[in-house]
Scaffold this motif. Structure first.
Motif, PDB file in Angstrom:
ATOM      1  N   SER A 167     -23.628  13.430 -41.141  1.00 10.22           N
ATOM      2  CA  SER A 167     -23.882  13.936 -42.486  1.00 10.22           C
ATOM      3  C   SER A 167     -25.331  13.718 -42.909  1.00 10.22           C
ATOM      4  N   HIS A 168     -25.869  12.524 -42.673  1.00  9.74           N
ATOM      5  CA  HIS A 168     -27.268  12.256 -43.029  1.00  9.74           C
ATOM      6  C   HIS A 168     -28.209  13.183 -42.263  1.00  9.74           C
ATOM      7  N   ARG A 169     -27.949  13.322 -40.975  1.00  7.34           N
ATOM      8  CA  ARG A 169     -28.850  14.129 -40.147  1.00  7.34           C
ATOM      9  C   ARG A 169     -28.865  15.582 -40.603  1.00  7.34           C
ATOM     10  N   ASN A 170     -27.694  16.127 -40.882  1.00  8.14           N
ATOM     11  CA  ASN A 170     -27.630  17.524 -41.297  1.00  8.14           C
ATOM     12  C   ASN A 170     -28.129  17.732 -42.719  1.00  8.14           C
ATOM     13  N   THR A 171     -27.985  16.705 -43.557  1.00  7.40           N
ATOM     14  CA  THR A 171     -28.540  16.788 -44.906  1.00  7.40           C
ATOM     15  C   THR A 171     -30.055  16.897 -44.851  1.00  7.40           C
TER      16      THR A 171
END
Length: 317
Positions: A167-171
């Protein structure tokens, strides 16, 4: 039937493995400082100090990026609840206690960095963000009442840390800002190291108590919820994030569930008794259904995008 190991017996047996993996983590963890990831020269006072309060036009983030950043930050904010749950189900002695403290300190940096970025860049409404934080932290962590014990806890955090990394990476990718992307890459790298610690500890738990661990894995995955489930607007925001590929069912299955199960050789092991075999069969059925749900979700998403594109084409230029 083999007698189940108690919580104390499991923790005692796995203490050397915990120490080994703690040392491994400390040798790989990179020191970093939240203030190095914030564009401080973009900051200015709010009205209370003679400046200007937040207005929507000040944000450079898309609606999707705002929702994802808020969801990720509020998830990190609930750290006191996570610390309590892990401390209660692990131990405060020896390597266990050191790990819980170290993990908590590292996780705290994530909330510091994301909040500073959002406030300084005026990416989201800071008043609404604070109101949501108060609600979410007051509610505490949202988990089924029948979860508990080391094996269930370590299973959950293994999958949760990996899901959070995704989630962090794609955000970071949808923020359209290299500073935000760099910051979230750094946070995602922390989450990956945390996942590896928990994954290794859970793997050792499977070797130690195969049936108990297999039952825990099946129980957690068949009832999995993200730790932010209790925050305001979580369902609506989760749908928006899934729609735009920040965290959807396919990523949950292919990037989170499948690689961890493969690492543990869940479907190749031959050390399960009747209870473990039954739990593994139940998990296999669940994963087959999840694969079908992935296809249904993507078909619905494609139809929704097609309708939106058709509607946009009818709008006057």
């Amino acid at each position: 039937m083999t007698k189940d190991l108690t919580q104390l017996e499991i923790l005692t047996e796995l203490q050397p493995v915990a120490e080994q993996n703690l040392n491994r983590h400390l040798s790989l963890a990179r020191e970093w400082h939240p203030h190095d990831y914030i564009p401080w020269d973009e900051g200015r006072n709010f009205a209370a100090l003679g400046g200007q309060d937040w207005a929507p036009e000040q944000s450079k983030l898309s609606e999707v990026a705002k929702v994802a950043m808020i969801t990720n930050l509020l998830t990190e904010d609930n750290l006191p609840s996570y610390h309590r749950e892990i401390a209660e189900n692990f131990s405060q002695d020896g390597a266990w206690g050191t790990w819980v403290g170290r993990w908590t300190a590292e996780e705290n940096r994530h909330g510091i960095a994301i909040r500073d970025y959002l406030v300084v860049t005026r990416g989201v409404d800071p008043v609404a963000l604070e109101q949501a934080r108060m609600i979410h932290m007051t509610n505490g962590v949202s988990a089924p009442d029948n979860w508990g014990g080391f094996l269930e806890s370590v299973t959950y955090v293994t999958f949760q840390e990996l899901a959070t990394r995704v989630s962090h990476r794609n955000t970071g990718k949808v923020c359209d800002d290299p500073i935000a992307d760099r910051m979230l890459q750094r946070i995602a790298a922390d989450e990956n190291l945390h996942m590896i610690f928990y994954r290794n500890m859970c793997g050792a738990g499977i070797d130690l108590a195969p049936d108990q661990a297999m039952m825990a894995i099946t129980k957690i995955l068949t009832h999995f919820i993200m730790p932010g489930a209790g925050m305001p607007n979580f369902r609506r925001n989760g749908v928006l994030m899934a729609k735009h590929g920040i965290y959807d069912l396919r990523q949950h299955l292919e990037d989170v569930v499948a690689p961890v199960l493969k690492h543990w050789n869940i479907f190749e092991r031959n050390d399960f008794g009747p209870r473990g075999e039954q739990a593994r069969e139940e998990l296999g059925v669940f994963i087959e259904k999840l694969e079908q749900d992935v296809l249904k979700f993507e078909e619905q998403r494609d139809r929704m995008f097609a309708r939106e594109a058709a509607k946009a084409a009818l709008q006057p230029a």
